[in-house]
Scaffold this active site. Structure first.
Site, mmCIF file in Angstrom:
data_model
loop_
_atom_site.group_PDB
_atom_site.id
_atom_site.type_symbol
_atom_site.label_atom_id
_atom_site.label_comp_id
_atom_site.label_asym_id
_atom_site.label_seq_id
_atom_site.Cartn_x
_atom_site.Cartn_y
_atom_site.Cartn_z
ATOM 1 N N GLY A 111 0.863 -1.182 0.000
ATOM 2 C CA GLY A 111 0.000 0.000 0.000
ATOM 3 C C GLY A 111 0.894 1.224 0.000
ATOM 4 N N SER A 143 5.858 -5.394 -1.166
ATOM 5 C CA SER A 143 5.828 -4.016 -1.644
ATOM 6 C C SER A 143 6.162 -3.042 -0.498
ATOM 7 C CB SER A 143 4.468 -3.720 -2.284
ATOM 8 O OG SER A 143 4.449 -2.481 -2.934
ATOM 9 N N ALA A 144 5.196 -2.277 -0.005
ATOM 10 C CA ALA A 144 5.458 -1.367 1.112
ATOM 11 C C ALA A 144 5.937 -2.130 2.343
ATOM 12 C CB ALA A 144 4.206 -0.556 1.444
ATOM 13 N N HIS A 201 8.801 -3.175 -7.227
ATOM 14 C CA HIS A 201 8.161 -2.849 -8.514
ATOM 15 C C HIS A 201 9.162 -2.183 -9.457
ATOM 16 C CE1 HIS A 201 4.171 -3.474 -6.618
ATOM 17 N NE2 HIS A 201 4.643 -2.760 -5.616
ATOM 18 N N GLU A 231 8.994 -6.897 -10.497
ATOM 19 C CA GLU A 231 7.801 -7.660 -10.140
ATOM 20 C C GLU A 231 8.013 -9.126 -10.508
ATOM 21 O OE1 GLU A 231 4.236 -5.853 -11.609
ATOM 22 O OE2 GLU A 231 4.387 -4.204 -10.171
#
Length: 240
Positions: A89, A122-123, A159, A195
């Site tokens: 997020g 991700s985050a 990413h 990714e």
């Protein structure tokens, strides 16, 4: 106890479902000794919906899931956790709430002293590193520090996108932005995780796994390409 960390670039691949591309690695990572996962949904605004999505996935893999936003004391939840999953997020929102709830040092302690497995996506990968300076996100809130949990002594750029020579977009590439970061003194290495790639850390061993490669940036050196299976253990010595 040795640290066990799995840092994933992205939670969803194009054409796939949530965590589908890395579910085999997740099951192997948590194993059969972990029965319940503590989920940290702070990176998204709608925590209930996020927890429902994560719970559905982990239950399909054979694990129970408790979301930290549903418990009265987040610190106690981390202290009791068998395994932790920090979802993606907004990195700034996520880190701010981790600091607000006094969880940064507590998660660090549980991973390094007790050896509980930490999964980040991700985050959740960004905050697991030395700092969030190389996140791709907008600073929608202001955490008290950019310093992360420090499960590894370098930064990750999830990413990660390579320059497309056919793209007419005139903004800076990811590589250029990382180069700007390294113009500042005493900045640590940055791993550009494409990714589909993820970094598995077990004790003092770090291995790139997944289906795509990574690009490594070390201050003052030329960027290098690395394929799945690459050994990144040298980055854990904290000497760069």
């Amino acid at each position: 106890m040795k640290r066990r960390v799995l840092l994933v670039s992205n939670s969803t691949m194009y054409g796939g479902s949530y965590l589908e591309h890395c579910q085999e690695q997740i099951v192997k990572f948590f194993g059969d000794k972990v029965k319940r996962i503590l989920f940290i949904p702070y990176a998204l605004h709608d925590r209930d919906a996020y927890a429902k999505k994560a719970r559905h996935k982990f239950e399909s893999l054979g694990y129970g899931l408790d979301s930290i936003h549903e418990v009265p004391d987040p610190v106690v939840a981390v202290r009791k956790a068998q395994g932790i999953f920090v979802g993606g997020g907004n990195t700034f929102r996520l880190l701010k709430v981790l600091y607000d709830n006094k969880l940064v040092s507590e998660i660090h302690r549980r991973v390094f002293q007790d050896g509980i497995p930490y999964l980040g996506s991700s985050a959740g990968t960004n905050v697991g590193t030395v700092s969030i300076n190389t996140t791709n996100d907008m600073p929608i809130v202001y955490p008290p520090s950019f310093k992360g949990i420090g499960l590894v002594p370098f930064n990750i750029s999830p990413h990660y996108l390579d320059e497309d020579p056919n793209n007419q977009h005139m903004g800076e590439t990811r590589e250029k932005r990382i180069e700007q970061y390294h113009e500042e003194p005493d900045t640590p290495p940055v791993m550009g995780l494409r990714e589909g790639s993820m970094l598995l850390v077990e004790g003092d061993k770090a291995t790139l796994i997944g289906t795509t490669g990574a690009r490594l940036f070390i201050r003052g050196e030329k960027a290098t390409e690395h394929d799945p299976g690459a050994d990144f253990s040298f980055l854990l010595t904290d000497s760069h």
